[in-house]
Structures are given as structure tokens and as C-alpha cells.
Design a protein around this motif. Structure first.
Motif, PDB file in Angstrom:
ATOM      1  N   CYS A  55      -4.926   0.470  -3.152  1.00 31.84           N
ATOM      2  CA  CYS A  55      -3.480   0.381  -3.335  1.00 31.84           C
ATOM      3  C   CYS A  55      -2.747   1.578  -2.742  1.00 31.84           C
ATOM      4  CB  CYS A  55      -3.157   0.243  -4.823  1.00 31.84           C
ATOM      5  SG  CYS A  55      -1.417  -0.084  -5.175  1.00 31.84           S
ATOM      6  N   GLY A  57      -4.126   4.068  -0.865  1.00 34.37           N
ATOM      7  CA  GLY A  57      -4.595   4.360   0.480  1.00 34.37           C
ATOM      8  C   GLY A  57      -5.364   5.652   0.621  1.00 34.37           C
ATOM      9  N   GLU A  58      -5.726   6.271  -0.495  1.00 33.23           N
ATOM     10  CA  GLU A  58      -6.550   7.473  -0.493  1.00 33.23           C
ATOM     11  C   GLU A  58      -7.201   7.624  -1.861  1.00 33.23           C
ATOM     12  OE1 GLU A  58      -4.295  11.227  -0.326  1.00 33.23           O
ATOM     13  OE2 GLU A  58      -2.498   9.997  -0.588  1.00 33.23           O
ATOM     14  N   THR A  72       0.852  -1.191   0.000  1.00 35.34           N
ATOM     15  CA  THR A  72       0.000   0.000   0.000  1.00 35.34           C
ATOM     16  C   THR A  72       0.885   1.237   0.000  1.00 35.34           C
ATOM     17  OG1 THR A  72      -0.115   0.023   2.440  1.00 35.34           O
ATOM     18  CG2 THR A  72      -1.904  -1.097   1.257  1.00 35.34           C
ATOM     19  N   GLY A  73       0.326   2.357  -0.455  1.00 35.53           N
ATOM     20  CA  GLY A  73       1.054   3.609  -0.470  1.00 35.53           C
ATOM     21  C   GLY A  73       1.516   3.988  -1.871  1.00 35.53           C
ATOM     22  N   ASN A  99      -7.883   3.483  -4.375  1.00 39.09           N
ATOM     23  CA  ASN A  99      -8.119   3.591  -2.929  1.00 39.09           C
ATOM     24  C   ASN A  99      -7.433   2.459  -2.173  1.00 39.09           C
ATOM     25  OD1 ASN A  99      -9.707   5.729  -3.631  1.00 39.09           O
ATOM     26  ND2 ASN A  99     -11.612   4.915  -2.793  1.00 39.09           N
TER      27      ASN A  99
END
Length: 239
Positions: A171, A173-174, A122-123, A169
């Protein structure tokens, strides 16, 4: 396909600036990233051989994902690390320029290695490692002032709107638009610190007006853009 799409790190490392390289003792091939991602250290002892202090900027975000990590340098990274340590411990003409260049190259190799490994789940680095999402991220990085919308970014990624939103979202995280807003503000902050005029920064990064930019900047940074610009020194002291 354009070069900007192929190079996933191009617009991140554009902002990579080395503040200083500090010399200690006991060099080896171990490389570690500090918890606040502001320092990269080569050497495993408490007093490291070489500590690279990085100027906060756009490259800090992917490095923060690696904070606290350690690497055993091999191959090209080992060669660069040895050059850096040798130059730091035996200074000669042009040493400071070479130290900054070697340090910069070494950090780029760390980021490149992380992208190739796929270790991040993630990130930002995880998003850049994804074959489709990376196309949208590089588009944002390369042209943050463009009036992007979800449909346009999904098209860049070659995905449907719904699939793109879900994947981004999960992968990164937003949301894509949330990431775009933060990236714009990070780039704007760098420009202000370099002494760029507030009105020009607002225009470059896609804000409808100086007031809209000032509100967004103050909400994120806790100060007006003019206040930060003044802190950048004589070049930024006058509007």
C-alpha cells in the motif's frame, strides 16, 4: 481511542507553512497542484488568480502524490477559494494573515477529500486511507522518536506481523521501518532549519548518538546536520 489516532492528517499539517500568496488575474474555482508540489494555484488561465507557495516540509510528501492534478472546487472548498481570491484581489487590514489561513485550510480540505475518496492506490495517502495501516502511520507521525519495531506497529494496526508487512509494503510502497527512517529525517530537517541544536534533534528523533544521526542525515541529505543548521541563519549559527 485517542485523538491522534482519529486525526490522520494532524501531524502532517502541523508542518504546513505558507510562504506567500501571489496575485494574478482571471479568478475561477479551478485548483491545481504544480508538478513539484510547491505551488497550489486557483485559476485556470496561464496567469492564475492566486498562487500559493508552500514551504517544503512534511506536508510536501502527500502533496507530491497529487502533483499535476486539478480540482473543480465545490462546497466548502469553493467557499474557501472564493474567500482567498477576494482577499487577494481586495486587500484590507490583516490580509496576509487571512490569506495564509485560507490557503492552509484549502490545502487541508484537498488532503481530506483525497483520504475520503480512496482514489490513491499506493503511497502515503493510500496508507492513511486504510483503516488499519493508518493507525500505524499516525503512531509513527505522532511519536517518531519512539523505538518502534515491526511488532509494535503491527499491534497498533491490529494485524499479524506478516500481514502488516505485506499490506504496508503493497500500500505505502516501502517497508514500515524504511518509512520511519525517512519520516524521522524529514522532521529532523525541519527542526534543524528552525535552529534546534543537533544533539537535541538526535535525541528527540530516537538516534543512539549524534554520530549515528549525522551519518544517517549525511547519507540522505548530502551534508552534515550542523551544515544545514548553520544555513538556517543567526539562530542556527552556533552549536
Amino acid at each position: 481511542m485517542s485523538q491522534s489516532i482519529l486525526d490522520r492528517l494532524a501531524h502532517l499539517v502541523d508542518g504546513l507553512s505558507i510562504v506567500s500568496v501571489c496575485i494574478g488575474s482571471d479568478p475561477d474555482a479551478a485548483l491545481s497542484i504544480s508538478p513539484d508540489a510547491s505551488r497550489v494555484t486557483i485559476g485556470s488561465s496561464e496567469v492564475a488568480a492566486v498562487t500559493v507557495i508552500i514551504h517544503p516540509g512534511r506536508v510536501a510528501k502527500p502533496l507530491q502524490a497529487l502533483r499535476g492534478k486539478s480540482y473543480q472546487c465545490t462546497g466548502e472548498m469553493q467557499f474557501l477559494a472564493s474567500l482567498l481570491v477576494e482577499e487577494a484581489t481586495t486587500p484590507r487590514c490583516g490580509a496576509q494573515a487571512l490569506l495564509a489561513a485560507y490557503a492552509r485550510a484549502l490545502i487541508i480540505h484537498v488532503l481530506r477529500d483525497e483520504l475520503a475518496s480512496g482514489r490513491m492506490k499506493t503511497g502515503l495517502l493510500a496508507g492513511l486511507a486504510d483503516a488499519r495501516l493508518s493507525k500505524a502511520l499516525v503512531a509513527i507521525h505522532g511519536d517518531p522518536g519512539r523505538r518502534w519495531n515491526i511488532e509494535g506497529l503491527a499491534e497498533r494496526a491490529g494485524m499479524s506481523r506478516a500481514a502488516f508487512m505485506r499490506s504496508f509494503n503493497a500500500c505505502v510502497g516501502e517497508t514500515p521501518m524504511g518509512y520511519l527512517r525517512r519520516w524521522r529525517l524529514e522532521c529532523a530537517r525541519e527542526a534543524l532549519l528552525a535552529g534546534e541544536r543537533v544533539a537535541r534533534v538526535a535525541n528527540i528523533y530516537g538516534y543512539a548518538s549524534v554520530d549515528a544521526f549525522s551519518r544517517a542525515f549525511r547519507a540522505a541529505e548530502g551534508m552534515l546536520p550542523s551544515e544545514l543548521r548553520t544555513r538556517s541563519g543567526p539562530a542556527g549559527a552556533s552549536e
